[in-house]
Scaffold this motif. Structure first.
Motif, short mmCIF file in Angstrom:
data_model
loop_
_atom_site.label_atom_id
_atom_site.label_comp_id
_atom_site.label_asym_id
_atom_site.label_seq_id
_atom_site.Cartn_x
_atom_site.Cartn_y
_atom_site.Cartn_z
N PHE A 137 0.68 -1.14 0.11
CA PHE A 137 0.00 0.02 0.04
C PHE A 137 1.14 1.37 0.03
CE2 PHE A 137 -3.71 -2.76 1.64
CZ PHE A 137 -4.50 -2.27 0.54
N LEU A 138 1.67 1.40 0.80
CA LEU A 138 2.68 2.34 0.79
C LEU A 138 3.53 2.53 -0.68
CD1 LEU A 138 4.49 4.47 2.52
CD2 LEU A 138 6.05 3.14 2.92
N GLY A 139 3.69 1.53 -1.05
CA GLY A 139 4.52 1.74 -2.14
C GLY A 139 3.90 1.95 -3.44
N SER A 140 2.50 1.62 -3.29
CA SER A 140 1.59 1.89 -4.60
C SER A 140 1.15 3.50 -4.42
CB SER A 140 0.36 1.20 -4.71
OG SER A 140 -0.47 1.11 -3.39
N TRP A 141 1.03 3.99 -3.29
CA TRP A 141 0.60 5.50 -3.13
C TRP A 141 2.06 6.24 -3.62
CZ3 TRP A 141 3.33 8.58 0.54
CH2 TRP A 141 2.89 9.89 0.69
N LEU A 142 3.18 5.83 -2.94
CA LEU A 142 4.65 6.70 -3.44
C LEU A 142 4.85 6.34 -4.83
CD1 LEU A 142 6.70 8.00 -1.82
CD2 LEU A 142 7.98 5.95 -1.63
N LEU A 186 6.59 -1.64 -9.88
CA LEU A 186 6.51 -3.04 -10.18
C LEU A 186 7.14 -3.82 -9.18
CD1 LEU A 186 5.76 -5.13 -12.28
CD2 LEU A 186 7.89 -4.77 -13.22
N LEU A 187 8.24 -3.47 -8.64
CA LEU A 187 9.04 -4.24 -7.62
C LEU A 187 8.36 -4.22 -6.41
CD1 LEU A 187 12.80 -3.21 -8.11
CD2 LEU A 187 11.82 -5.42 -8.73
N ILE A 188 7.59 -3.05 -6.17
CA ILE A 188 6.67 -3.15 -4.89
C ILE A 188 5.50 -4.09 -4.88
CG2 ILE A 188 5.01 -1.62 -3.63
CD1 ILE A 188 7.75 -0.68 -2.93
N MET A 189 4.97 -4.29 -6.04
CA MET A 189 3.89 -5.39 -6.05
C MET A 189 4.38 -6.72 -5.99
SD MET A 189 1.38 -3.60 -6.31
CE MET A 189 1.46 -1.99 -5.47
N VAL A 190 5.50 -7.05 -6.50
CA VAL A 190 6.20 -8.33 -6.34
C VAL A 190 6.23 -8.65 -4.75
CG1 VAL A 190 8.18 -9.83 -6.70
CG2 VAL A 190 7.35 -8.23 -8.35
N PRO A 191 5.59 -9.77 -4.39
CA PRO A 191 5.79 -9.91 -2.92
C PRO A 191 7.11 -10.34 -2.47
CG PRO A 191 4.21 -11.62 -4.12
CD PRO A 191 4.75 -10.62 -5.02
N GLY A 192 7.45 -9.85 -1.22
CA GLY A 192 8.83 -9.98 -0.70
C GLY A 192 9.29 -8.70 -0.27
N PHE A 193 10.33 -8.90 0.86
CA PHE A 193 10.79 -7.81 1.43
C PHE A 193 12.14 -7.03 0.64
CE2 PHE A 193 8.87 -10.00 5.15
CZ PHE A 193 8.31 -8.91 5.41
#
Length: 144
Positions: free
Chosen positions: A37-42, A79-86
């Protein structure tokens, strides 16, 4: 390339395992969802900024190289934010945050300039739809 992907998957699983051991399964899932969520907003916010900067630069008649590169890095970061993983979340956030994106952009542009300079050194000649290197070790075949 397959080895790199395998190493990435192993590192990502190890990171999720380590975080899960520290904060538990629900905490890990919460962190992954919060990061998305934070990544998609950013990504949305920075993408809009990059689009405005591109339009401003294009209207002024200057070359929008930095703005285009920022847009590509923002897209890749999203795109990298949407890939699951830290690990992918961290890499995506680094591409989305303006200070680190500037460092990545400068390195990317320098690398592209070096590759273009190297490509300019090796010339080729096209003879009857066949590419022939332009150096003295390969004689041009006559009569074809």
């Amino acid at each position: 390339m397959a080895v790199v992907i395998l190493l990435y998957v192993v590192a990502e699983v190890a990171a999720v395992w380590a975080v899960s051991s520290a904060v538990g399964v629900l905490g890990t899932l919460g962190l992954l969802v919060a990061g998305a969520f934070l990544g998609s907003w950013l990504a949305r916010r920075e993408g809009a900024r990059a689009a405005r900067a591109f339009m401003t630069t294009a209207r002024s008649g200057r070359s929008p190289v930095n703005e285009v590169t920022d847009g590509m890095l923002i897209g890749l970061g999203g795109l990298l934010i949407m890939v699951p993983g830290f690990l992918s979340d961290i890499a995506g956030l680094l591409m989305l945050l303006p200070p680190t994106r500037g460092v990545i952009r400068r390195a990317w542009v320098r690398r592209a300039e070096r590759r273009m300079a190297m490509a300019g050194q090796s010339r080729v000649i096209v003879v009857d739809s066949e590419v022939v290197p332009d150096d003295k070790s390969h004689p041009v075949i006559e009569g074809r």
